[in-house]
Design an enzyme around this catalytic site. Structure first.
Site, PDB file in Angstrom:
ATOM      1  N   ASN A  25       0.819  -1.211   0.000  1.00 34.59           N
ATOM      2  CA  ASN A  25       0.000   0.000   0.000  1.00 34.59           C
ATOM      3  C   ASN A  25       0.851   1.259   0.000  1.00 34.59           C
ATOM      4  O   ASN A  25       0.610   2.188  -0.774  1.00 34.59           O
ATOM      5  CB  ASN A  25      -0.923  -0.018   1.224  1.00 34.59           C
ATOM      6  CG  ASN A  25      -1.779   1.216   1.355  1.00 34.59           C
ATOM      7  OD1 ASN A  25      -1.315   2.251   1.816  1.00 34.59           O
ATOM      8  ND2 ASN A  25      -3.029   1.115   0.949  1.00 34.59           N
ATOM      9  N   LYS A  59       0.165   8.682   1.817  1.00 34.53           N
ATOM     10  CA  LYS A  59      -1.254   8.367   1.964  1.00 34.53           C
ATOM     11  C   LYS A  59      -1.922   9.567   2.623  1.00 34.53           C
ATOM     12  O   LYS A  59      -2.022   9.669   3.852  1.00 34.53           O
ATOM     13  CB  LYS A  59      -1.441   7.099   2.808  1.00 34.53           C
ATOM     14  CG  LYS A  59      -0.716   5.882   2.271  1.00 34.53           C
ATOM     15  CD  LYS A  59      -1.124   5.536   0.851  1.00 34.53           C
ATOM     16  CE  LYS A  59      -2.538   5.091   0.730  1.00 34.53           C
ATOM     17  NZ  LYS A  59      -2.887   4.667  -0.645  1.00 34.53           N
ATOM     18  N   ASP A 252      -3.533   0.016   5.925  1.00 29.38           N
ATOM     19  CA  ASP A 252      -4.473  -0.885   5.245  1.00 29.38           C
ATOM     20  C   ASP A 252      -4.105  -2.362   5.374  1.00 29.38           C
ATOM     21  O   ASP A 252      -4.334  -3.149   4.444  1.00 29.38           O
ATOM     22  CB  ASP A 252      -4.588  -0.507   3.757  1.00 29.38           C
ATOM     23  CG  ASP A 252      -5.480   0.701   3.536  1.00 29.38           C
ATOM     24  OD1 ASP A 252      -6.004   1.240   4.522  1.00 29.38           O
ATOM     25  OD2 ASP A 252      -5.631   1.126   2.377  1.00 29.38           O
TER      26      ASP A 252
END
Length: 291
Positions: A25, A59, A252
């Site tokens: 991720n 992110k 995640d």
């Protein structure tokens, strides 16, 4: 138009049975990303699936301000550049703001537009002007028909290399569902259709934390279910976040697929793809039936 981007786009469109966008991720460290790229490339080479390596440098839409975000733009792009050089792989990463696009376009082969930002015209145009392939994730709040407009924004900015990605639709406050009909309807955008089989199983802000606050949970055990469905319907590409230790991933974790199970799942998906006719429209005959 970037000639290398056109060549890669044509290669991905022609990929059989599908292409794969995969990786952790977020960039946790250079060492970790290099390790993941090495192992994922070895697996995809063995099973014969074209790979674009994926990881995020930032992110920006984490549930909590305390959550790990990644190394940031400058350091993250340096690491992705090393992945490209070491393993001869194209890479995909996401952008959140228009000013990031030029720098990202100098490294990434595919620029990804996050689902929350799929209608942001300025961001779409800035990404398109890099000449790179643009992968637009469908907003969790959007009908599939919206993606035809988002794809058209890319084309009107002078870039024909665009694809759209299904990643689930909000179902209440803390859950997502995948409507297989969307894979058909997304084809109306006249570009490759990708299925994100990991984010589609998030449970946004669905996990209460000790000491207060919330984080996103997920249904990792259902990733094969969504992946099988996607391939049977005939998507062009699969997006899958993969981790060597998903339980301890800083981002995640509940929806990242274990590296040790990647080869087994890909082999099954390839078998499904070889027997399905999902990429071809079914010719329905409505003339009256007579004995």
């Amino acid at each position: 138009m970037d000639a290398s981007s056109v060549a890669l786009f044509n290669q991905l469109k022609a990929a059989q049975p599908f292409f794969l966008l995969a990786g952790p991720n977020v960039i946790e460290s250079e060492e970790h990303v290099m390790k993941m790229a090495k192992h994922i490339k070895a697996i995809t080479t063995k099973v014969g699936v074209p790979l674009v390596f994926k990881s995020s440098f930032d992110k920006a839409n984490r549930t909590s301000s305390k959550s790990f975000r990644g190394p940031g733009l400058e350091e993250g792009l340096k690491i992705l550049e090393k992945v490209k050089a070491a393993y001869d792989l194209p890479v995909v990463t996401d952008v959140h703001e228009s000013y990031q696009c030029e720098a990202v376009g100098r490294v990434a082969d595919i620029i990804q537009i996050p689902a929350f930002l799929c209608r942001q015209t300025d961001l779409l145009v800035a990404a398109a002007k890099t000449g790179k392939i643009i992968n637009i994730k469908k907003g969790q709040f959007c009908a599939p028909s919206v993606m035809a407009n988002s794809a058209e924004k890319i084309r009107l900015a002078g870039n024909q290399n665009v694809m759209v990605c299904e990643r689930g639709t909000m179902f209440g406050y803390n859950d997502l569902i995948v409507d297989p009909r969307n894979f058909e309807w997304l084809r109306e955008a006249n570009c490759p259709v990708v299925a994100d089989v990991t984010h589609a199983l998030q449970q946004p802000a669905g996990k209460k934390l000790d000491g207060g606050g919330v984080a996103s949970g997920g249904l990792r055990e259902l990733i094969p279910c969504i992946a099988r469905t996607s391939v049977a319907v005939g998507v062009d590409g699969i997006f899958m976040e993969v981790h060597d230790d998903p339980v301890n991933s800083p981002c995640d974790g509940p929806t990242q697929w274990p590296l040790r199970n990647l080869e087994e799942l890909l082999e099954e998906l390839i078998e499904i793809a070889h027997v399905t006719k999902g990429k071809k429209p079914f010719k329905i005959d409505l003339t009256p039936f007579h004995e």
